[in-house]
Scaffold this motif. Structure first.
Motif, PDB file in Angstrom:
ATOM      1  N   SER A  85      55.073  47.067 105.872  1.00 20.37           N
ATOM      2  CA  SER A  85      53.436  46.754 106.120  1.00 20.37           C
ATOM      3  C   SER A  85      53.032  45.120 105.339  1.00 20.37           C
ATOM      4  O   SER A  85      52.231  44.435 106.261  1.00 20.37           O
ATOM      5  CB  SER A  85      52.528  47.812 105.522  1.00 20.37           C
ATOM      6  OG  SER A  85      52.504  48.031 104.113  1.00 20.37           O
ATOM      7  N   GLU A  86      53.514  44.980 104.328  1.00 15.89           N
ATOM      8  CA  GLU A  86      53.322  43.624 103.861  1.00 15.89           C
ATOM      9  C   GLU A  86      53.782  42.421 104.655  1.00 15.89           C
ATOM     10  O   GLU A  86      53.345  41.476 104.813  1.00 15.89           O
ATOM     11  CB  GLU A  86      53.864  43.666 102.439  1.00 15.89           C
ATOM     12  CG  GLU A  86      52.836  44.257 101.561  1.00 15.89           C
ATOM     13  CD  GLU A  86      53.393  44.440 100.031  1.00 15.89           C
ATOM     14  OE1 GLU A  86      52.714  44.416  99.115  1.00 15.89           O
ATOM     15  OE2 GLU A  86      54.843  44.420  99.755  1.00 15.89           O
ATOM     16  N   ARG A  87      55.221  42.849 105.063  1.00 11.49           N
ATOM     17  CA  ARG A  87      56.045  41.868 105.912  1.00 11.49           C
ATOM     18  C   ARG A  87      55.276  41.709 107.368  1.00 11.49           C
ATOM     19  O   ARG A  87      55.093  40.464 107.485  1.00 11.49           O
ATOM     20  CB  ARG A  87      57.366  42.321 106.158  1.00 11.49           C
ATOM     21  CG  ARG A  87      58.381  42.176 105.000  1.00 11.49           C
ATOM     22  CD  ARG A  87      59.578  42.619 105.346  1.00 11.49           C
ATOM     23  NE  ARG A  87      60.526  42.896 104.169  1.00 11.49           N
ATOM     24  CZ  ARG A  87      61.894  43.001 104.178  1.00 11.49           C
ATOM     25  NH1 ARG A  87      62.480  43.078 105.416  1.00 11.49           N
ATOM     26  NH2 ARG A  87      62.672  42.709 103.142  1.00 11.49           N
ATOM     27  N   ILE A 276      55.029  37.862  95.966  1.00 13.94           N
ATOM     28  CA  ILE A 276      53.899  37.489  96.760  1.00 13.94           C
ATOM     29  C   ILE A 276      53.152  38.769  97.087  1.00 13.94           C
ATOM     30  O   ILE A 276      53.580  39.590  97.600  1.00 13.94           O
ATOM     31  CB  ILE A 276      54.105  36.630  97.733  1.00 13.94           C
ATOM     32  CG1 ILE A 276      54.702  35.234  97.521  1.00 13.94           C
ATOM     33  CG2 ILE A 276      52.889  36.422  98.792  1.00 13.94           C
ATOM     34  CD1 ILE A 276      54.838  34.381  98.660  1.00 13.94           C
ATOM     35  N   LEU A 277      52.012  38.725  96.587  1.00 12.92           N
ATOM     36  CA  LEU A 277      51.219  39.882  96.663  1.00 12.92           C
ATOM     37  C   LEU A 277      49.737  39.619  97.431  1.00 12.92           C
ATOM     38  O   LEU A 277      49.236  38.416  97.074  1.00 12.92           O
ATOM     39  CB  LEU A 277      50.834  40.874  95.513  1.00 12.92           C
ATOM     40  CG  LEU A 277      51.897  41.340  94.932  1.00 12.92           C
ATOM     41  CD1 LEU A 277      51.848  42.349  93.653  1.00 12.92           C
ATOM     42  CD2 LEU A 277      52.615  42.519  95.741  1.00 12.92           C
ATOM     43  N   ARG A 278      48.956  40.504  98.122  1.00 10.75           N
ATOM     44  CA  ARG A 278      47.637  40.151  98.799  1.00 10.75           C
ATOM     45  C   ARG A 278      46.616  40.805  97.820  1.00 10.75           C
ATOM     46  O   ARG A 278      46.786  41.868  97.439  1.00 10.75           O
ATOM     47  CB  ARG A 278      47.827  40.784 100.162  1.00 10.75           C
ATOM     48  CG  ARG A 278      46.314  40.392 100.641  1.00 10.75           C
ATOM     49  CD  ARG A 278      46.556  40.487 102.054  1.00 10.75           C
ATOM     50  NE  ARG A 278      45.586  39.766 103.030  1.00 10.75           N
ATOM     51  CZ  ARG A 278      45.232  39.598 104.206  1.00 10.75           C
ATOM     52  NH1 ARG A 278      46.344  40.362 105.060  1.00 10.75           N
ATOM     53  NH2 ARG A 278      44.326  39.115 104.812  1.00 10.75           N
ATOM     54  N   GLY A 279      45.504  39.955  97.342  1.00  9.09           N
ATOM     55  CA  GLY A 279      44.453  40.553  96.662  1.00  9.09           C
ATOM     56  C   GLY A 279      43.176  40.383  97.370  1.00  9.09           C
ATOM     57  O   GLY A 279      43.147  40.169  98.485  1.00  9.09           O
ATOM     58  N   GLU A 280      42.355  40.403  96.466  1.00  6.28           N
ATOM     59  CA  GLU A 280      40.893  40.170  97.141  1.00  6.28           C
ATOM     60  C   GLU A 280      40.796  38.598  97.745  1.00  6.28           C
ATOM     61  O   GLU A 280      39.734  38.590  98.357  1.00  6.28           O
ATOM     62  CB  GLU A 280      39.962  40.377  95.942  1.00  6.28           C
ATOM     63  CG  GLU A 280      40.068  41.774  95.169  1.00  6.28           C
ATOM     64  CD  GLU A 280      38.623  42.036  93.960  1.00  6.28           C
ATOM     65  OE1 GLU A 280      37.979  41.024  93.905  1.00  6.28           O
ATOM     66  OE2 GLU A 280      39.006  42.964  93.444  1.00  6.28           O
ATOM     67  N   HIS A 281      41.460  37.746  97.212  1.00 11.06           N
ATOM     68  CA  HIS A 281      41.244  36.269  97.633  1.00 11.06           C
ATOM     69  C   HIS A 281      42.431  35.642  98.450  1.00 11.06           C
ATOM     70  O   HIS A 281      42.718  34.774  98.217  1.00 11.06           O
ATOM     71  CB  HIS A 281      40.806  35.368  96.287  1.00 11.06           C
ATOM     72  CG  HIS A 281      39.880  35.968  95.509  1.00 11.06           C
ATOM     73  ND1 HIS A 281      38.413  35.783  95.838  1.00 11.06           N
ATOM     74  CD2 HIS A 281      39.643  36.561  94.304  1.00 11.06           C
ATOM     75  CE1 HIS A 281      38.044  36.362  94.804  1.00 11.06           C
ATOM     76  NE2 HIS A 281      38.434  36.557  93.908  1.00 11.06           N
ATOM     77  N   GLY A 282      43.170  37.001  98.796  1.00 11.39           N
ATOM     78  CA  GLY A 282      44.395  36.553  99.739  1.00 11.39           C
ATOM     79  C   GLY A 282      45.684  36.609  98.932  1.00 11.39           C
ATOM     80  O   GLY A 282      45.575  37.225  98.038  1.00 11.39           O
TER      81      GLY A 282
END
Length: 622
Positions: A85-87, A276-282
């Motif tokens: 899903s992240e990819r 690389i991870l997605r957080g509140e600010h992208g």
């Protein structure tokens, strides 16, 4: 499991003494063939350091390949950690960016018009060839961006910062296209960072033949832009971050080739811990918590390398001598000035003949500088002949050229190390303190005058705050035996390189005038050189990295001691260097005359007077 880059066509291999085999695809091979990149073969990354460590003489070309290799390995490790899903989400954002590029729209918010102008010049090069393999597309973009990060490097790399900072406007004034780009870039690039400005300019000059297989706008954003958010910001950390391929390769390469002890870092753990991870600010680039020891070791080793290798007294001397020789040549009216204008490597005029087919800028390299100094040495070679009257400036240039080209020891440091420096500081403490007290008293008097003058509440308060801040800095400078360094830092720290070079030149001239009567006759033809060396520890204001914890990226914790230790050590490091150079027939230091007590005594006597003259000029600003 990550895909094999070989699935997208031929893979090229090149043997590297540090990383073994460096592999890159056909798209990158074409880009490597561009004259801007090939120019890096003729630029040494550590020309001054080789004075102390002769083995450290690799070119920026090999360094750029090593940095490119580490970026590629890091991206492979990151992609392997992303879930399906992240990819998918990451690929969708990249695809959206490319769609915007094809329509000529800048898909990210930029703080400067330069990025938008750069993208508008390159967006037409993006082509749709079916659904792109996102892994390979980003991998090739990162490799190209890392490679191109170095195309704007000065001849001799950072060694000539002082010369170009004081002379770049004069050398490039006829290049109106570059001057226009430089004017726009100053809203984004800090003053003095000319290699970044020229890199951005040269990116717009690379022909489509070399880039047609690459998403060129994405490459430009990763290699040169002010965009630090979203997927671009996350990927840029691999190209130009506090822990990027260039910083890692520089340490490892110089450790292996130079035999230094600063570079024993765990490279594999560093790039395999990246994520690389997605957080509140992208999207954000971060590291696993297991990498703390490797990161802290890298931070410490990099600072130690700069402290003991790059800022070694002899390295600083060669760097200072080379800069002053070019600065003096530019001022020497009798020398052929047209030769100096050949140092403008922003000139992209295309040359076509039976033997040459390239831009002028790709021909400006280390050899250009060395040949210029050889011509100066030939032209001024009879400067010491009694039959030919020569000015002191010409004799000084001749001495500097000999010191750089032939490594003649016609120079000597006033202090070799921090122990000598602290000893001189102790002797100077009383005299320098008196000068500071006198200046502080004058500032207090000025403050009272402004308070009683009724020039306006806002203006009066502003001036009083400035004076109070100045007095506070003076008080801080009077602590400890590092008083000479502290005073020098107060005078020089907030200046850009060009202003700092001018002030050091004035200090040199004043010291020469004051010390002339204190030295034996054999040293009357000597002159002084000053250098103030600093290093940017972090890309930004602080060491800003994110650590992965339970699927989230968090700021590093308080247990990270290496960063604070390094910042403390840098504040207390000896930054000021002073050298005396002989310009008479004594091209060698016969009998150690340059190391005699007369020279040290002259410095101790003259330096407080130099400070007094500086403070007199400074007081006029209030």
């Amino acid at each position: 499991m990550t895909q094999d880059p070989a699935d997208d066509g031929a893979v090229r291999w090149v043997r590297d003494p540090v990383h073994g085999y460096v592999k890159y695809p056909e798209q990158i091979r074409r880009l490597i063939g561009h004259p801007f990149v090939q120019r890096l073969r003729r630029i040494r990354g550590n020309a001054d350091v080789s004075q102390v460590y002769p083995g450290i003489s690799s070119s920026l070309f090999s360094h750029s390949l090593g940095a490119m290799h580490i970026s590629q390995q890091a991206w492979s490790a990151i992609w392997g950690k992303l879930s399906y899903s992240e990819r998918t989400s990451f690929s969708a954002e990249i695809a959206a960016q490319l769609d915007h590029f094809r329509s000529g729209v800048v898909p990210v918010k930029s703080d400067t018009i330069v990025t938008e102008w750069l993208i508008s010049r390159t967006s037409k090069r993006v082509r749709r060839r079916g659904d792109p393999n996102v892994f390979l597309l980003i991998q090739n973009s990162l490799m190209a961006a890392t490679l191109l990060k170095y195309i704007g490097k000065l001849p001799h790399d950072r060694v000539l910062d002082s010369f170009y900072s004081t002379s770049i406007d004069e050398l490039t004034k006829s290049n109106t296209d570059y001057v226009s780009f430089q004017r726009k870039s100053k809203t984004y690039i800090k003053v003095g960072d000319h290699d970044r400005i020229i890199q951005g300019y040269l990116l717009t000059k690379i022909d489509e033949y070399y880039t047609k297989e690459l998403p060129w706008s994405l490459v430009c954003l990763l290699s040169w832009s002010d965009v630090d958010t979203g997927v671009i910001g996350a990927l840029k950390g691999l190209v130009r971050g506090d822990i990027d391929g260039g910083r890692i390769d520089m340490l490892v390469r110089n450790n292996k080739l130079g035999g230094t002890e600063f570079g024993a870092i765990d490279v594999q753990r560093l790039y395999e811990s990246m994520t690389i991870l997605r957080g509140e600010h992208g999207w954000k680039l971060g590291f696993s918590s297991r990498s703390q020891s490797a990161i802290e070791n890298l931070v410490s080793q990099r600072h130690e390398y700069y402290r003991w290798v790059n800022h070694h007294t002899h390295s600083v001397a060669i760097r200072t001598i080379l800069n002053y020789s070019l600065i003096e040549l530019l001022r020497l009216s009798k020398f052929d000035q047209s030769l100096l204008y050949g140092l403008d490597f922003s000139n992209c005029t295309h040359l076509v003949s039976d033997t040459v087919d390239c831009e002028k800028s790709s021909l400006v390299d280390d050899n250009t500088i060395d040949e210029l100094l050889k011509k100066a040495l030939t032209a001024l070679g009879d400067a010491r002949s009694p039959a030919v009257p020569r000015s002191q400036s010409e004799l000084n240039v001749l001495a500097l050229c000999e010191a750089y080209l032939y490594r003649k020891r016609n120079w000597a440091p006033i202090w070799n190390n921090s122990v000598d420096f602290e000893s001189i500081s102790e002797e100077l403490q009383s005299a320098v303190t008196d000068e500071i007290d006198s200046y502080a008293a004058a500032l207090h008097a000025k403050s009272k005058i402004y308070g009683d003058s009724g020039i306006g509440e806002v203006s009066s308060l502003h001036l009083k705050n400035r004076i109070d801040n100045e007095i506070s800095q003076l008080r801080d400078s009077m602590t400890g035996v590092q008083i000479v360094s502290n005073v020098a830092q107060m005078m020089l720290h907030d200046l850009n390189i060009a202003e700092r070079t001018r002030l050091l030149k004035i200090l040199s001239e004043e010291l020469s005038a004051e010390a002339k009567n204190l030295l034996p006759p054999i040293l009357h033809g000597c002159f002084w050189l000053f250098s103030y060396s600093t290093v940017n520890l972090w890309r930004g204001a602080e060491f800003d990295i994110q650590i992965e914890h339970d699927g989230r990226l968090l700021p590093r914790g308080k247990s990270w001691t290496a960063t604070s230790n390094v910042e403390y050590a840098e504040r207390h490091r000896m930054k000021l260097h002073c050298f005396i150079v002989s310009s008479d027939n004594c091209t060698r230091d016969r009998g150690g005359i340059l190391h005699s007590e007369h020279v040290t005594t002259a410095f101790i006597t003259a330096f407080p007077k130099v400070i007094r003259r500086y403070y007199v000029e400074r007081l006029k600003q209030f």
